[in-house]
Enzyme design. Sequence first.
Site, PDB file in Angstrom:
ATOM      1  N   TYR A   1       0.835  -1.206   0.000  1.00 17.82           N
ATOM      2  CA  TYR A   1       0.000   0.000   0.000  1.00 17.82           C
ATOM      3  C   TYR A   1       0.865   1.249   0.000  1.00 17.82           C
ATOM      4  O   TYR A   1       1.979   1.241   0.522  1.00 17.82           O
ATOM      5  CB  TYR A   1      -0.893   0.011   1.239  1.00 17.82           C
ATOM      6  CG  TYR A   1      -2.011  -1.002   1.247  1.00 17.82           C
ATOM      7  CD1 TYR A   1      -2.310  -1.776   0.128  1.00 17.82           C
ATOM      8  CD2 TYR A   1      -2.770  -1.203   2.393  1.00 17.82           C
ATOM      9  CE1 TYR A   1      -3.331  -2.711   0.162  1.00 17.82           C
ATOM     10  CE2 TYR A   1      -3.801  -2.123   2.437  1.00 17.82           C
ATOM     11  CZ  TYR A   1      -4.073  -2.885   1.325  1.00 17.82           C
ATOM     12  OH  TYR A   1      -5.088  -3.803   1.367  1.00 17.82           O
TER      13      TYR A   1
ATOM     14  N   LEU B   1     -18.177  -2.228   0.190  1.00 17.93           N
ATOM     15  CA  LEU B   1     -18.969  -1.316  -0.638  1.00 17.93           C
ATOM     16  C   LEU B   1     -18.634  -1.454  -2.121  1.00 17.93           C
ATOM     17  O   LEU B   1     -19.036  -0.621  -2.926  1.00 17.93           O
ATOM     18  CB  LEU B   1     -18.752   0.135  -0.194  1.00 17.93           C
ATOM     19  CG  LEU B   1     -19.375   0.520   1.146  1.00 17.93           C
ATOM     20  CD1 LEU B   1     -19.065   1.970   1.483  1.00 17.93           C
ATOM     21  CD2 LEU B   1     -20.880   0.296   1.127  1.00 17.93           C
TER      22      LEU B   1
ATOM     23  N   GLY C   1     -23.834   4.278  -4.451  1.00 14.15           N
ATOM     24  CA  GLY C   1     -24.634   4.884  -5.510  1.00 14.15           C
ATOM     25  C   GLY C   1     -23.985   6.072  -6.179  1.00 14.15           C
ATOM     26  O   GLY C   1     -24.553   6.642  -7.117  1.00 14.15           O
ATOM     27  N   LYS C   2     -22.778   6.440  -5.751  1.00 16.44           N
ATOM     28  CA  LYS C   2     -22.201   7.689  -6.250  1.00 16.44           C
ATOM     29  C   LYS C   2     -21.743   7.629  -7.706  1.00 16.44           C
ATOM     30  O   LYS C   2     -21.524   8.681  -8.322  1.00 16.44           O
ATOM     31  CB  LYS C   2     -21.046   8.140  -5.364  1.00 16.44           C
ATOM     32  CG  LYS C   2     -19.837   7.216  -5.339  1.00 16.44           C
ATOM     33  CD  LYS C   2     -18.801   7.742  -4.340  1.00 16.44           C
ATOM     34  CE  LYS C   2     -17.592   6.833  -4.226  1.00 16.44           C
ATOM     35  NZ  LYS C   2     -16.642   7.334  -3.202  1.00 16.44           N
TER      36      LYS C   2
ATOM     37  N   THR D   1     -19.031   1.583  -5.095  1.00 11.76           N
ATOM     38  CA  THR D   1     -20.152   1.634  -6.043  1.00 11.76           C
ATOM     39  C   THR D   1     -21.501   1.469  -5.348  1.00 11.76           C
ATOM     40  O   THR D   1     -22.501   2.052  -5.782  1.00 11.76           O
ATOM     41  CB  THR D   1     -20.010   0.550  -7.133  1.00 11.76           C
ATOM     42  OG1 THR D   1     -20.003  -0.748  -6.519  1.00 11.76           O
ATOM     43  CG2 THR D   1     -18.723   0.731  -7.926  1.00 11.76           C
TER      44      THR D   1
ATOM     45  N   SER E   1     -13.570  -4.724   0.643  1.00  9.90           N
ATOM     46  CA  SER E   1     -14.441  -4.143  -0.395  1.00  9.90           C
ATOM     47  C   SER E   1     -15.923  -4.340  -0.084  1.00  9.90           C
ATOM     48  O   SER E   1     -16.699  -4.720  -0.960  1.00  9.90           O
ATOM     49  CB  SER E   1     -14.120  -4.733  -1.771  1.00  9.90           C
ATOM     50  OG  SER E   1     -12.868  -4.294  -2.225  1.00  9.90           O
TER      51      SER E   1
END
Length: 346
Positions: free
Chosen positions: A53, A235, A242-243, A239, A233
């Site tokens: 990372y 979300l 809803g953005k 995605t 992940s």
Amino acid sequence: MEYLRIPNSNLEVSKLCLGTMTWGQQNTQAEAFSQLDLAIGEGINFIDTAEMYPVPPMPETQGETERIIGNYLKSRGNRDKLVIATKIAAPGGRSDYIRQNMALDWDNIHAAVDCSLQRLGIDTIDLFQIHWPHRNTNFFGELYYQQQPKESQTPILKTLEALAEVIRLGKVRYIGVSNETPWGLMKYLQLADKHGMPRIITVQNPYNLLNRSFEIGMSEISHREQLPLLAYSPLAFGTLSGKYLDNQWPEGARLTLFKRFSRYTSSEQALKATEAYVTLARKLGLSPAQMALAWVNSRPFVGANIIGATTTQQLQENIDSQQLTLSATALAELEALSLQYRIPCP
């Protein structure tokens, strides 16, 4: 905040784990410190990072996330209150620049542990994970396993022997795996039992409403072998908030900046499923992001839900998902949608 004692260990971790992969790329050190202060103030004690990372991985920034965490621990003096997890990269995955030879063997595991300890500024890593397998198999969204007779691989027994040594030396407390398959999980457990070596205690794989592949062959192992999932992940790269619907690309958002992360946006089925879940959340009067996170939180095999954000506002919304208990009606409607859109994004 709810806490879980990870089976076969003395690690007690918060149900929400703070993911860190944007720190040093999308987020500055000051922003990372603000996220850490907020998360810890809300009861999160579990921090997950990796030697590769921030993402997207590149030689110029490799290791910066661990360094930021190390600077934070030194600044706040709260190491003893936190559970720190990190990961070793394997060959492939666009990170072969980290070491000349990336095999998951004695030399590389010892080198990775020592470098992570130095960057983090700590004496012991609480949970050290194999980021992805070193063999030909399916991970990072791949399907349809193809046999390769001349594949490059590190035998799992060799990996376990090296992991056992860093535990014996006190550099690592417990071990886990990530992006693994059912065969890989069972092989780690079988070899540890057969040779009297340390047992893996967690598996960190992707898991969200768009990707329930963990439930096909892994969740039974998780249940019967007491091997909780650290869900990443949750979300689906953001995605499920809803953005990105209606071809929206918010300024500074990960998928706006880095088009290579198309796992959850590259198919019509994925977009339709996302829209259906977001529409359901709004019909129920819920935040789409919180509904998606609360659903992951409710799964019995999930030991911790790894949340991440680029702003403290997003992070607070994600943390507040712990207070949401989905109704039986909501769960039934989510299950109906999952049958209509069967794992659109493995």
